[in-house]
Write a protein that holds these residues in place. Structure first.
Motif, PDB file in Angstrom:
ATOM      1  N   GLU A 126       0.860  -1.191   0.000  1.00  0.00           N
ATOM      2  CA  GLU A 126       0.000   0.000   0.000  1.00  0.00           C
ATOM      3  C   GLU A 126       0.893   1.236   0.000  1.00  0.00           C
ATOM      4  O   GLU A 126       1.740   1.400   0.878  1.00  0.00           O
ATOM      5  CB  GLU A 126      -0.932  -0.002   1.207  1.00  0.00           C
ATOM      6  N   GLN A 127       0.687   2.099  -0.992  1.00  0.00           N
ATOM      7  CA  GLN A 127       1.595   3.212  -1.252  1.00  0.00           C
ATOM      8  C   GLN A 127       1.900   4.069  -0.020  1.00  0.00           C
ATOM      9  O   GLN A 127       3.063   4.288   0.312  1.00  0.00           O
ATOM     10  CB  GLN A 127       1.024   4.077  -2.374  1.00  0.00           C
ATOM     11  N   ASP A 128       0.887   4.581   0.654  1.00  0.00           N
ATOM     12  CA  ASP A 128       1.133   5.472   1.795  1.00  0.00           C
ATOM     13  C   ASP A 128       1.768   4.748   2.977  1.00  0.00           C
ATOM     14  O   ASP A 128       2.408   5.381   3.811  1.00  0.00           O
ATOM     15  CB  ASP A 128      -0.160   6.149   2.256  1.00  0.00           C
ATOM     16  N   GLU A 129       1.623   3.439   3.055  1.00  0.00           N
ATOM     17  CA  GLU A 129       2.177   2.693   4.178  1.00  0.00           C
ATOM     18  C   GLU A 129       3.680   2.456   4.037  1.00  0.00           C
ATOM     19  O   GLU A 129       4.333   2.067   5.006  1.00  0.00           O
ATOM     20  CB  GLU A 129       1.428   1.367   4.339  1.00  0.00           C
ATOM     21  N   LEU A 130       4.219   2.712   2.863  1.00  0.00           N
ATOM     22  CA  LEU A 130       5.671   2.680   2.678  1.00  0.00           C
ATOM     23  C   LEU A 130       6.212   4.098   2.518  1.00  0.00           C
ATOM     24  O   LEU A 130       7.117   4.494   3.242  1.00  0.00           O
ATOM     25  CB  LEU A 130       6.056   1.831   1.466  1.00  0.00           C
ATOM     26  N   PHE A 131       5.639   4.873   1.604  1.00  0.00           N
ATOM     27  CA  PHE A 131       6.215   6.185   1.289  1.00  0.00           C
ATOM     28  C   PHE A 131       6.074   7.203   2.419  1.00  0.00           C
ATOM     29  O   PHE A 131       7.006   7.976   2.658  1.00  0.00           O
ATOM     30  CB  PHE A 131       5.641   6.737  -0.014  1.00  0.00           C
TER      31      PHE A 131
ATOM     32  N   SER B 105      13.711  -9.301  -4.939  1.00  0.00           N
ATOM     33  CA  SER B 105      14.791  -9.128  -5.912  1.00  0.00           C
ATOM     34  C   SER B 105      15.131  -7.642  -5.981  1.00  0.00           C
ATOM     35  O   SER B 105      14.489  -6.829  -5.323  1.00  0.00           O
ATOM     36  CB  SER B 105      14.364  -9.645  -7.297  1.00  0.00           C
ATOM     37  N   ARG B 106      16.110  -7.295  -6.777  1.00  0.00           N
ATOM     38  CA  ARG B 106      16.485  -5.885  -6.936  1.00  0.00           C
ATOM     39  C   ARG B 106      15.689  -5.191  -8.044  1.00  0.00           C
ATOM     40  O   ARG B 106      15.971  -4.052  -8.382  1.00  0.00           O
ATOM     41  CB  ARG B 106      17.980  -5.760  -7.191  1.00  0.00           C
ATOM     42  N   GLU B 107      14.705  -5.873  -8.584  1.00  0.00           N
ATOM     43  CA  GLU B 107      13.834  -5.273  -9.593  1.00  0.00           C
ATOM     44  C   GLU B 107      12.897  -4.277  -8.904  1.00  0.00           C
ATOM     45  O   GLU B 107      12.527  -4.475  -7.742  1.00  0.00           O
ATOM     46  CB  GLU B 107      13.007  -6.346 -10.298  1.00  0.00           C
ATOM     47  N   PRO B 108      12.491  -3.213  -9.599  1.00  0.00           N
ATOM     48  CA  PRO B 108      11.556  -2.250  -8.995  1.00  0.00           C
ATOM     49  C   PRO B 108      10.263  -2.942  -8.556  1.00  0.00           C
ATOM     50  O   PRO B 108       9.829  -3.910  -9.189  1.00  0.00           O
ATOM     51  CB  PRO B 108      11.271  -1.259 -10.131  1.00  0.00           C
ATOM     52  N   ILE B 109       9.701  -2.453  -7.467  1.00  0.00           N
ATOM     53  CA  ILE B 109       8.416  -2.962  -6.983  1.00  0.00           C
ATOM     54  C   ILE B 109       7.389  -1.834  -7.047  1.00  0.00           C
ATOM     55  O   ILE B 109       7.733  -0.660  -6.931  1.00  0.00           O
ATOM     56  CB  ILE B 109       8.507  -3.566  -5.559  1.00  0.00           C
ATOM     57  N   ARG B 110       6.129  -2.209  -7.218  1.00  0.00           N
ATOM     58  CA  ARG B 110       5.078  -1.221  -7.432  1.00  0.00           C
ATOM     59  C   ARG B 110       4.047  -1.266  -6.312  1.00  0.00           C
ATOM     60  O   ARG B 110       3.591  -2.328  -5.898  1.00  0.00           O
ATOM     61  CB  ARG B 110       4.388  -1.467  -8.757  1.00  0.00           C
ATOM     62  N   ALA B 111       3.669  -0.077  -5.902  1.00  0.00           N
ATOM     63  CA  ALA B 111       2.636   0.098  -4.881  1.00  0.00           C
ATOM     64  C   ALA B 111       1.242  -0.079  -5.476  1.00  0.00           C
ATOM     65  O   ALA B 111       1.067  -0.082  -6.698  1.00  0.00           O
ATOM     66  CB  ALA B 111       2.745   1.503  -4.283  1.00  0.00           C
TER      67      ALA B 111
ATOM     68  N   GLU C 244       2.830   4.070  -7.256  1.00  0.00           N
ATOM     69  CA  GLU C 244       4.212   4.442  -7.575  1.00  0.00           C
ATOM     70  C   GLU C 244       5.144   3.225  -7.527  1.00  0.00           C
ATOM     71  O   GLU C 244       4.868   2.242  -6.852  1.00  0.00           O
ATOM     72  CB  GLU C 244       4.709   5.479  -6.566  1.00  0.00           C
ATOM     73  N   TRP C 245       6.269   3.370  -8.195  1.00  0.00           N
ATOM     74  CA  TRP C 245       7.332   2.364  -8.184  1.00  0.00           C
ATOM     75  C   TRP C 245       8.426   2.803  -7.215  1.00  0.00           C
ATOM     76  O   TRP C 245       8.621   3.991  -6.993  1.00  0.00           O
ATOM     77  CB  TRP C 245       7.965   2.242  -9.566  1.00  0.00           C
ATOM     78  N   ILE C 246       9.163   1.829  -6.670  1.00  0.00           N
ATOM     79  CA  ILE C 246      10.352   2.122  -5.885  1.00  0.00           C
ATOM     80  C   ILE C 246      11.404   1.051  -6.199  1.00  0.00           C
ATOM     81  O   ILE C 246      11.070  -0.118  -6.434  1.00  0.00           O
ATOM     82  CB  ILE C 246      10.052   2.192  -4.368  1.00  0.00           C
ATOM     83  N   MET C 247      12.642   1.480  -6.207  1.00  0.00           N
ATOM     84  CA  MET C 247      13.759   0.571  -6.466  1.00  0.00           C
ATOM     85  C   MET C 247      14.296   0.069  -5.124  1.00  0.00           C
ATOM     86  O   MET C 247      14.713   0.880  -4.291  1.00  0.00           O
ATOM     87  CB  MET C 247      14.873   1.300  -7.223  1.00  0.00           C
ATOM     88  N   PRO C 248      14.276  -1.238  -4.880  1.00  0.00           N
ATOM     89  CA  PRO C 248      14.847  -1.760  -3.635  1.00  0.00           C
ATOM     90  C   PRO C 248      16.341  -1.490  -3.550  1.00  0.00           C
ATOM     91  O   PRO C 248      17.034  -1.416  -4.568  1.00  0.00           O
ATOM     92  CB  PRO C 248      14.583  -3.269  -3.716  1.00  0.00           C
ATOM     93  N   ASP C 249      16.825  -1.366  -2.332  1.00  0.00           N
ATOM     94  CA  ASP C 249      18.250  -1.151  -2.085  1.00  0.00           C
ATOM     95  C   ASP C 249      19.006  -2.466  -1.952  1.00  0.00           C
ATOM     96  O   ASP C 249      20.217  -2.520  -2.187  1.00  0.00           O
ATOM     97  CB  ASP C 249      18.442  -0.338  -0.794  1.00  0.00           C
TER      98      ASP C 249
END
Length: 177
Positions: free
Chosen positions: A14-19, A38-44, A52-57
């Motif tokens: 859920e987008q707001d619960e991460l961002f 994985s290191r692939e982008p994940i989507r909210a 939105e997308w975010i790139m894992p570290d």
């Protein structure tokens, strides 16, 4: 000393619960990183819509509880359901709990706490549809929007994201004191 918080998520968080917690904790001076399968982008998601997308570290396999002060588990329906079937993700939650570190889960995120047997005898909350699951796992369900029981912090949903982040930061800092 900088507080280090690891977020663990997969597609469908859920987008707001991460961002919202990510921004709030970074603004408070925390080092925050995101671990995913994985290191692939994940989507909210925003409810059922794509977000939105975010790139894992780093990957969940690369994450070690010893490197972090706290673990944050965002909800959404898909993300925690996926992660609770990932043995490495569940083992990481168990390692944080066993080490007495702060662990926070919001919305459906407590499903991971249930899988890690971390709610028994603890005051917890979560999205309304998982409250029976929390009770069945031995949790003492509280209807508050954010509930802290020692180093365990749980919250109901996206509207509680800022208060949830603040409570997790408090739990992490108490541990370091």
């Amino acid at each position: 000393m900088q507080t280090k918080v690891l977020f663990m998520a997969s597609n469908g968080f859920e987008q707001d619960e991460l961002f919202v917690p990510l921004e709030r904790l970074r603004a408070a001076g925390c080092l925050v990183k995101v671990a995913a399968p994985s290191r692939e982008p994940i989507r909210a998601t925003v409810l059922d819509d794509p977000g939105e997308w975010i790139m894992p570290d780093l990957t969940i396999d690369e994450a070690e509880a010893t490197d972090w002060d706290a673990l944050l588990l965002p909800g959404g329906l898909i993300n925690p359901d996926h992660l609770r079937t990932n043995g490495t993700a569940v083992a990481l939650v168990r390692a944080f709990v066993a080490a007495g570190k702060a662990v926070g889960a919001i919305c459906h995120g407590p499903w991971l706490l249930i899988e890690a047997d971390a709610v028994r005898g603890k005051r917890v909350t979560g999205w309304r549809s998982i409250c029976t699951d929390l009770r069945n796992a031995g949790g003492l369900v509280d209807d508050g929007p954010v509930v802290s029981d020692g180093k365990l912090v749980t919250a109901v949903g996206p509207a509680d994201s800022a208060a949830f982040a603040d409570a997790l930061l408090e739990a992490a800092r108490l541990r370091k004191a």
